[in-house]
Motif scaffolding. Structure first.
Motif, PDB file in Angstrom:
ATOM      1  N   UNK A   1      42.926  35.658  25.961  1.00  7.42           N
ATOM      2  CA  UNK A   1      43.820  36.575  26.651  1.00  7.42           C
ATOM      3  C   UNK A   1      43.092  37.883  26.958  1.00  7.42           C
ATOM      4  N   UNK A   2      43.289  38.387  28.144  1.00  2.00           N
ATOM      5  CA  UNK A   2      42.699  39.654  28.629  1.00  2.00           C
ATOM      6  C   UNK A   2      41.201  39.583  28.919  1.00  2.00           C
ATOM      7  N   UNK A   3      40.579  38.390  28.758  1.00  2.69           N
ATOM      8  CA  UNK A   3      39.178  38.256  29.169  1.00  2.69           C
ATOM      9  C   UNK A   3      39.065  38.382  30.689  1.00  2.69           C
ATOM     10  N   UNK A   4      37.895  38.807  31.121  1.00  3.14           N
ATOM     11  CA  UNK A   4      37.567  38.787  32.546  1.00  3.14           C
ATOM     12  C   UNK A   4      37.442  37.332  32.991  1.00  3.14           C
ATOM     13  N   UNK A   5      37.976  37.000  34.149  1.00 11.09           N
ATOM     14  CA  UNK A   5      37.899  35.602  34.602  1.00 11.09           C
ATOM     15  C   UNK A   5      36.453  35.195  34.883  1.00 11.09           C
ATOM     16  N   UNK A   6      36.188  33.912  34.755  1.00 14.85           N
ATOM     17  CA  UNK A   6      34.842  33.386  35.018  1.00 14.85           C
ATOM     18  C   UNK A   6      34.595  33.373  36.531  1.00 14.85           C
ATOM     19  N   UNK A   7      33.362  33.719  36.908  1.00 16.29           N
ATOM     20  CA  UNK A   7      32.995  33.768  38.328  1.00 16.29           C
ATOM     21  C   UNK A   7      32.145  32.551  38.682  1.00 16.29           C
ATOM     22  N   UNK A   8      32.359  32.013  39.864  1.00 17.93           N
ATOM     23  CA  UNK A   8      31.502  30.933  40.377  1.00 17.93           C
ATOM     24  C   UNK A   8      30.653  31.514  41.508  1.00 17.93           C
ATOM     25  N   UNK A   9      29.337  31.393  41.385  1.00 19.65           N
ATOM     26  CA  UNK A   9      28.421  31.974  42.381  1.00 19.65           C
ATOM     27  C   UNK A   9      27.916  30.909  43.356  1.00 19.65           C
ATOM     28  N   UNK A  10      27.762  31.312  44.592  1.00 19.05           N
ATOM     29  CA  UNK A  10      27.197  30.433  45.623  1.00 19.05           C
ATOM     30  C   UNK A  10      26.165  31.238  46.410  1.00 19.05           C
ATOM     31  N   UNK A  11      24.906  30.772  46.382  1.00 17.40           N
ATOM     32  CA  UNK A  11      23.859  31.423  47.173  1.00 17.40           C
ATOM     33  C   UNK A  11      23.934  30.841  48.578  1.00 17.40           C
TER      34      UNK A  11
END
Ligand code: SF4
Length: 220
Positions: free
Chosen positions: A203-213
């Motif tokens: 709870x309250x964590x920053x959401x995970x990001x998916x990167x695309x080059x």
């Protein structure tokens, strides 16, 4: 002990400076670290520090110019030397008091290949409490490094809870076959990444990001 000499510092104070560092012990080792802003945010709002996590990178991603050589992992002390070099340049200004300082561990290097990154982040969590660092790990999710990610979660929960940690998976394509071609190491499947994401988030964590080059030949 000085591990690196600054060979070149290039950039613009309104956007970013890149530091090219040469090892004092091995003349063939060159790494880079970067400090950047995120206009229109002023430095008092956001500052980004990006450190190399390895000397080159063994992953061999075809789109990455860090993959042309690999000379091993950076020690915890070598990681701190990059950070201290950038902090030292700002000891008399407001940057270290910024509301948000992203501490990015990424290229050059795949951070999960380096156990010293964990020791480094633990020490940052313990000893730099007056600076609002938000560590950010960008990873291609190599298979076989599961324990490293479990330990990373402990560090996040112990020192960087309440949205002060960002995990980024560099997928770079939504096509599994293409992913094998452009990032030629054994990796978690998309499903493995999704399961780990469920385990990672509190709870309250920053959401995970998916990167695309993005590139002209990128496949989605
Ligand atoms: S893992 Fe990261 S640093 Fe290493 S080759 Fe791939 S994109 Fe480059």
């Amino acid at each position: 002990m000085v591990y690196f000499d600054v060979v070149e510092k290039k950039g613009n104070r309104d956007v970013a400076f890149v530091y090219l560092l040469k090892s004092t012990k091995d003349k063939d080792v060159l790494i880079e670290c970067v400090e950047s802003l995120d206009p229109p945010f002023p430095p008092s709002e956001k500052w980004v520090i990006t450190l190399s996590s390895q000397k080159g990178c063994p992953a061999g991603c075809v789109f990455c110019d860090a993959s042309y050589y690999f000379k091993g992992n950076l020690s915890k002390e070598e990681l701190f030397e990059q950070l201290n070099l950038i902090l030292e340049n700002h000891k008399n200004d407001e940057y270290p008091k910024s509301k948000k300082i992203k501490l990015h561990l990424a290229r050059m290097g795949e951070p999960s290949f380096n156990d010293n990154v964990l020791a480094f982040l633990s020490e940052v969590g313990k000893n730099f409490q007056e600076i609002n660092f938000i560590p950010s790990i960008a990873t291609i999710a190599p298979r076989g490094r599961e324990d490293w990610f479990y330990k990373l979660k402990e560090i996040k929960d112990n020192f960087f809870s309440q949205g002060r940690f960002q995990l980024q998976f560099s997928l770079n394509t939504t096509d599994e076959n293409e992913r094998e071609k452009i990032m030629p190491v054994k990796k978690w499947s998309f499903s493995d990444i999704s399961k780990f994401g469920d385990f990672w988030l509190k709870e309250n964590d920053r959401l995970i990001t998916l990167n695309f080059a993005l590139g002209k030949k990128a496949v989605f």
